[in-house]
Design a protein around this motif. Structure first.
Motif, mmCIF file in Angstrom:
data_model
loop_
_atom_site.group_PDB
_atom_site.id
_atom_site.type_symbol
_atom_site.label_atom_id
_atom_site.label_comp_id
_atom_site.label_asym_id
_atom_site.label_seq_id
_atom_site.Cartn_x
_atom_site.Cartn_y
_atom_site.Cartn_z
ATOM 1 N N THR A 322 8.844 7.383 16.144
ATOM 2 C CA THR A 322 9.143 7.439 14.707
ATOM 3 C C THR A 322 9.659 8.815 14.296
ATOM 4 O OG1 THR A 322 6.838 8.016 14.194
ATOM 5 C CG2 THR A 322 7.427 5.677 14.157
ATOM 6 N N SER A 323 9.257 9.852 15.017
ATOM 7 C CA SER A 323 9.736 11.196 14.682
ATOM 8 C C SER A 323 11.222 11.358 14.969
ATOM 9 C CB SER A 323 8.943 12.254 15.462
ATOM 10 O OG SER A 323 7.590 12.252 15.054
ATOM 11 N N LEU A 324 11.762 10.458 15.782
ATOM 12 C CA LEU A 324 13.201 10.472 16.054
ATOM 13 C C LEU A 324 13.945 9.491 15.156
ATOM 14 C CD1 LEU A 324 13.129 10.632 19.963
ATOM 15 C CD2 LEU A 324 13.518 12.505 18.336
ATOM 16 N N ASN A 325 13.225 8.902 14.203
ATOM 17 C CA ASN A 325 13.823 7.979 13.239
ATOM 18 C C ASN A 325 13.221 8.258 11.863
ATOM 19 O OD1 ASN A 325 14.917 5.916 11.755
ATOM 20 N ND2 ASN A 325 13.848 4.266 12.823
ATOM 21 N N PRO A 326 13.824 9.157 11.083
ATOM 22 C CA PRO A 326 13.247 9.560 9.796
ATOM 23 C C PRO A 326 13.093 8.437 8.777
ATOM 24 C CG PRO A 326 14.896 11.148 10.524
ATOM 25 C CD PRO A 326 15.015 9.955 11.427
ATOM 26 N N THR A 327 13.640 7.259 9.055
ATOM 27 C CA THR A 327 13.528 6.162 8.090
ATOM 28 C C THR A 327 12.169 5.476 8.144
ATOM 29 O OG1 THR A 327 14.479 4.556 9.638
ATOM 30 C CG2 THR A 327 16.005 5.747 8.194
ATOM 31 N N ILE A 328 11.376 5.759 9.159
ATOM 32 C CA ILE A 328 10.039 5.171 9.259
ATOM 33 C C ILE A 328 9.076 6.241 9.744
ATOM 34 C CG2 ILE A 328 10.424 4.347 11.614
ATOM 35 C CD1 ILE A 328 8.591 1.973 10.932
ATOM 36 N N GLY A 329 7.903 6.290 9.143
ATOM 37 C CA GLY A 329 6.955 7.342 9.478
ATOM 38 C C GLY A 329 5.830 6.855 10.365
ATOM 39 N N ALA A 330 5.286 7.773 11.138
ATOM 40 C CA ALA A 330 4.150 7.436 11.994
ATOM 41 C C ALA A 330 2.946 7.027 11.157
ATOM 42 C CB ALA A 330 3.803 8.634 12.875
ATOM 43 N N GLY A 331 2.804 7.635 9.976
ATOM 44 C CA GLY A 331 1.682 7.296 9.107
ATOM 45 C C GLY A 331 1.707 5.846 8.676
#
Length: 397
Positions: A322-331
Motif C-alpha cells: 500500500t505504501s507504493l500505492n498512495p490511493t489506498i492506505g495500510a490503515g
C-alpha cells in the motif's frame, strides 16, 4: 438596540420586527438548566434556538445513534480520525458529568425538550462540529497540529480532577474552547475558528430562521458566545445564507502533502531499479529492507492497538504494497481486517461513550480499538515508508 442583564446573562436584541432574547448558560451548572426551563416555560416565545448542530442534537436526543454507525463506511470515507476526535471530546464531557453530576449540554437538551412540549419550533443554529474541527485543523500551521491532537488526547485519558480555572472557563465560555484552552489562548487562528466564526454563524442562522415570521425568539447559547452573537446581530448581516456558506467551507489542503507520497513512490521504485541494475543481490537486499522496515513498523502499530494476530500479519504484508500505492492506505486495510475478525457487537456501541473515558476502554471496546488500529498502523506505515526510503538511499549513495 440591545439591553443586558448581567446577573441573568440575558441580552435582548431587536432586529427589524424580531426580538432575539439571548440566554447565556454555563455548561456545568444545574442553575442554568433551571433558568432555561423557566424561560422556555414563560410562554413569551414563538421559537427556541439552541447552540447545537444536527449531529450534537442527535447525540443528545438519540442516545442509541452510535449503534447505527457504519464503521466500515467511516473507514472507507477517511473519517476515522474525525470520529476518534469526536469521541475524545465526548470523553472529556463525560469526565465533567462524573465530577459535577450534571451532563454538559443538559441545558440545551432542556431547551429543546421544553420547546417541543410547548409546541415551539426548535432551531439548531450551531455549525456542524465536524466542520469546525476540520477548519481548525486546516487553518493551524502543520507544526501545531501534533500538539493540538496530543492535547486533545491528554484531556481524554487524564483521570485528574478538572481544575477550578477550567470550571470557570466552562461557566463563562464554550465547551470546545475549554477543551483546547491552552492552545486557544495562544492562537488567534484557533480562537477565531472555535469562537468568533461560530458567533457569526449562529447570528446568521438566527436571522435566516427569523424570516419564517417569528417575532419573539429565545436563543440558548453558551455564556462565552453571548457578546459575540449580540454584536453580530446589532451590526447586521446582509446575506445570512452567504455567511453560513462561507463559514461552512473547509479550506482546501495544501497541494504538496498530496504530491509527496507519489514522489516517495517514484524514489523508492527508482532505488529498486538502480539496485537491480548494479546487482541482483543489492536489489533483493533493498526489497527486503523495504518489506521488513515498512511492514514491521505497521505491524508494530497493530500490536500497540492490541489488534487480532491475523490483523498484525495482514498489516505486515499490506504495508509494503500500500505504501507504493498512495490511493489506498495500510490503515484502511488493517482496520478492515480487524473489523472482519472482531466485528463490534451491539454492547460495544452502547458502551462506547463510557469506555472511551478510560485509557483501557479504548483498547477494550471493539469499536474504538478498530479506530486505534487504523490510526496506529497508518502512523507505523508512514514512519516505515520514510525510514525504509532513507535506508535504501543510504545503500545506493
Amino acid at each position: 438596540m440591545s439591553e443586558a442583564t448581567p446577573e441573568q446573562l440575558i441580552r435582548r436584541v431587536a432586529v427589524g420586527e424580531t426580538t432575539f432574547t439571548l440566554l447565556g448558560t454555563a455548561h456545568v451548572s444545574s442553575a442554568s438548566v433551571a433558568d432555561v426551563e423557566r424561560e422556555v416555560g414563560s410562554g413569551r416565545y414563538d421559537a427556541v434556538a439552541v447552540e447545537l448542530c444536527d449531529s450534537r442534537y442527535r447525540t443528545l436526543t438519540q442516545p442509541d445513534s452510535l449503534e447505527r454507525m457504519d464503521l466500515f463506511q467511516i473507514l472507507r470515507e477517511g473519517k476515522a480520525g474525525m470520529v476518534a476526535a469526536s469521541l475524545a471530546l465526548g470523553a472529556y464531557q463525560q469526565r465533567l458529568a462524573e465530577q459535577f453530576g450534571i451532563r454538559p449540554g443538559a441545558e440545551m437538551e432542556a431547551a429543546a425538550r421544553g420547546a417541543r412540549q410547548s409546541g415551539y419550533p426548535v432551531w439548531l443554529i450551531d455549525r456542524e462540529i465536524g466542520t469546525t474541527l476540520k477548519r481548525v485543523y486546516r487553518r493551524v500551521p502543520w507544526w501545531q497540529r501534533a500538539a493540538l491532537l496530543s492535547g486533545l488526547l491528554a484531556s481524554t485519558l487524564s483521570r485528574e480532577r478538572i481544575e477550578a480555572e477550567d470550571i470557570e472557563r466552562l461557566k463563562q465560555g464554550d465547551m470546545l474552547e475549554s477543551t483546547f484552552a491552552e492552545f486557544a489562548e495562544r492562537s488567534a487562528v484557533l480562537y477565531d475558528s472555535l469562537i468568533a466564526e461560530r458567533d457569526r454563524y449562529m447570528a446568521a442562522r438566527l436571522l435566516e430562521e427569523a424570516r419564517s415570521g417569528a417575532r419573539e425568539v429565545l436563543a440558548v447559547v453558551g455564556a462565552g458566545h453571548l457578546a459575540g452573537i449580540a454584536a453580530a446581530l446589532e451590526q447586521g448581516i446582509e446575506d445570512p445564507v452567504g455567511v453560513q456558506r462561507e463559514l461552512d467551507r473547509v479550506p482546501p489542503g495544501a497541494r504538496w502533502p498530496r504530491v509527496i507520497p507519489w514522489v516517495v513512490v517514484a524514489v523508492i521504485l527508482g532505488g529498486f531499479a538502480i539496485g537491480f541494475s548494479r546487482s541482483t543481490e543489492l536489489g533483493l537486499q533493498l526489497v527486503l529492507d523495504w518489506v521488513l522496515i515498512n511492514g514491521g513498523l505497521c505491524a508494530l502499530g497493530a500490536l500497540l492497538a492490541a489488534a487480532h494476530p491475523l490483523t498484525v500479519i495482514t498489516s505486515f504484508l499490506a504495508a509494503p504494497l500500500t505504501s507504493l500505492n498512495p490511493t489506498i492506505g495500510a490503515g484502511f486495510v488493517a482496520a478492515g481486517a480487524e473489523l472482519a475478525l472482531r466485528r463490534p457487537q451491539v454492547r460495544d456501541f452502547r458502551r462506547l461513550r463510557t469506555d472511551v473515558t478510560r485509557a483501557r476502554g479504548w483498547w477494550h471496546n471493539r469499536v474504538s480499538r478498530t479506530l486505534l488500529v487504523f490510526l496506529f498502523t497508518t502512523i507505523g506505515s508512514a514512519a516505515g515508508t520514510y525510514l525504509a526510503g532513507f535506508r535504501i538511499l543510504g545503500q545506493l549513495v
